[in-house]
Design an enzyme around this catalytic site. Structure first.
Site, PDB file in Angstrom:
ATOM      1  N   THR A 150      -4.276  -1.494 -11.255  1.00 20.63           N
ATOM      2  CA  THR A 150      -2.944  -0.891 -11.222  1.00 20.63           C
ATOM      3  C   THR A 150      -1.912  -2.007 -11.028  1.00 20.63           C
ATOM      4  O   THR A 150      -2.226  -3.062 -10.464  1.00 20.63           O
ATOM      5  CB  THR A 150      -2.841   0.171 -10.108  1.00 20.63           C
ATOM      6  OG1 THR A 150      -3.185  -0.438  -8.866  1.00 20.63           O
ATOM      7  CG2 THR A 150      -3.777   1.343 -10.390  1.00 20.63           C
ATOM      8  N   THR A 193       0.960  -2.926  -9.220  1.00 16.86           N
ATOM      9  CA  THR A 193       1.303  -3.597  -7.962  1.00 16.86           C
ATOM     10  C   THR A 193       0.068  -4.228  -7.335  1.00 16.86           C
ATOM     11  O   THR A 193       0.122  -5.355  -6.839  1.00 16.86           O
ATOM     12  CB  THR A 193       1.981  -2.626  -6.980  1.00 16.86           C
ATOM     13  OG1 THR A 193       3.166  -2.113  -7.595  1.00 16.86           O
ATOM     14  CG2 THR A 193       2.349  -3.308  -5.677  1.00 16.86           C
ATOM     15  N   CYS A 194      -1.050  -3.525  -7.379  1.00 15.60           N
ATOM     16  CA  CYS A 194      -2.290  -4.042  -6.791  1.00 15.60           C
ATOM     17  C   CYS A 194      -2.728  -5.321  -7.487  1.00 15.60           C
ATOM     18  O   CYS A 194      -3.112  -6.296  -6.848  1.00 15.60           O
ATOM     19  CB  CYS A 194      -3.403  -3.002  -6.888  1.00 15.60           C
ATOM     20  SG  CYS A 194      -2.979  -1.403  -6.169  1.00 15.60           S
ATOM     21  N   SER A 195      -2.689  -5.309  -8.814  1.00 12.90           N
ATOM     22  CA  SER A 195      -3.214  -6.419  -9.612  1.00 12.90           C
ATOM     23  C   SER A 195      -2.262  -7.594  -9.746  1.00 12.90           C
ATOM     24  O   SER A 195      -2.710  -8.732  -9.912  1.00 12.90           O
ATOM     25  CB  SER A 195      -3.556  -5.924 -11.019  1.00 12.90           C
ATOM     26  OG  SER A 195      -4.639  -5.029 -10.967  1.00 12.90           O
TER      27      SER A 195
END
Length: 163
Positions: free
Chosen positions: A48, A50-52
């Site tokens: 995703t 923001t996560c990545s």
């Protein structure tokens, strides 16, 4: 259930990952954290944006800084299966210190009180974004985001908590 907080004992739980020999393994959080200072990073989903692009890369880039401050383990957990977590980890070839663990059924996320219901977006039950600083199974800092925010769970926030 109330979310985990500073001062709480870290619950145990079993998560999955692939080892360096490409064998599926089960690992206890307590086996990784007992007697050590660890950082546990929770994300809503592998791959995703923001996560990545922001959350996990910060911990990879600053892993040596965390290690220098006594952190023995840096663990990323997501409500994804171990195959997805393995593929996601491979997108960070520079990573030498962050472990990618799968909580496929959100069992451990539930034990932490950090579920995020994203069924209306077609994603099911996921994890809230968070970063925990744990010292010998006691939570020293619980930086838990509201909704999809990314304001209190960065590597910089954890480094401040280590000061």
């Amino acid at each position: 259930m109330a979310p985990i907080a500073a001062g709480d004992s870290l619950p145990d739980g079993t998560l999955a990952h692939f080892d360096e020999n490409d064998q599926l393994q089960q690992v206890s959080i307590h086996s990784l954290a007992k007697g050590k200072k660890v950082v546990i990073v929770g994300v809503p989903g592998a791959f995703t944006p923001t996560c990545s692009l922001k959350h996990v890369p910060g911990f990879i880039e600053r892993a040596e800084d965390l290690k220098a401050k006594g952190v023995a383990e840096i663990i990323t957990i997501s409500v994804n299966d171990p195959f997805v977590m393995k593929a996601w980890a491979k997108t960070y070839p520079e990573n030498k210190h962050v472990k990618f663990l799968a909580d496929g059924s959100a069992t451990y996320t539930h034990a932490l009180g950090l579920e995020l219901d994203l069924k209306d977006k077609g994603l099911g039950i996921r994890s809230r974004r968070f970063a925990l600083l744990v010292d010998d199974l006691t939570v020293k800092a619980a930086n838990i985001e509201e909704g999809g925010d990314f304001t209190v769970s960065s590597v910089d926030d954890i480094i401040k908590a280590l000061a």
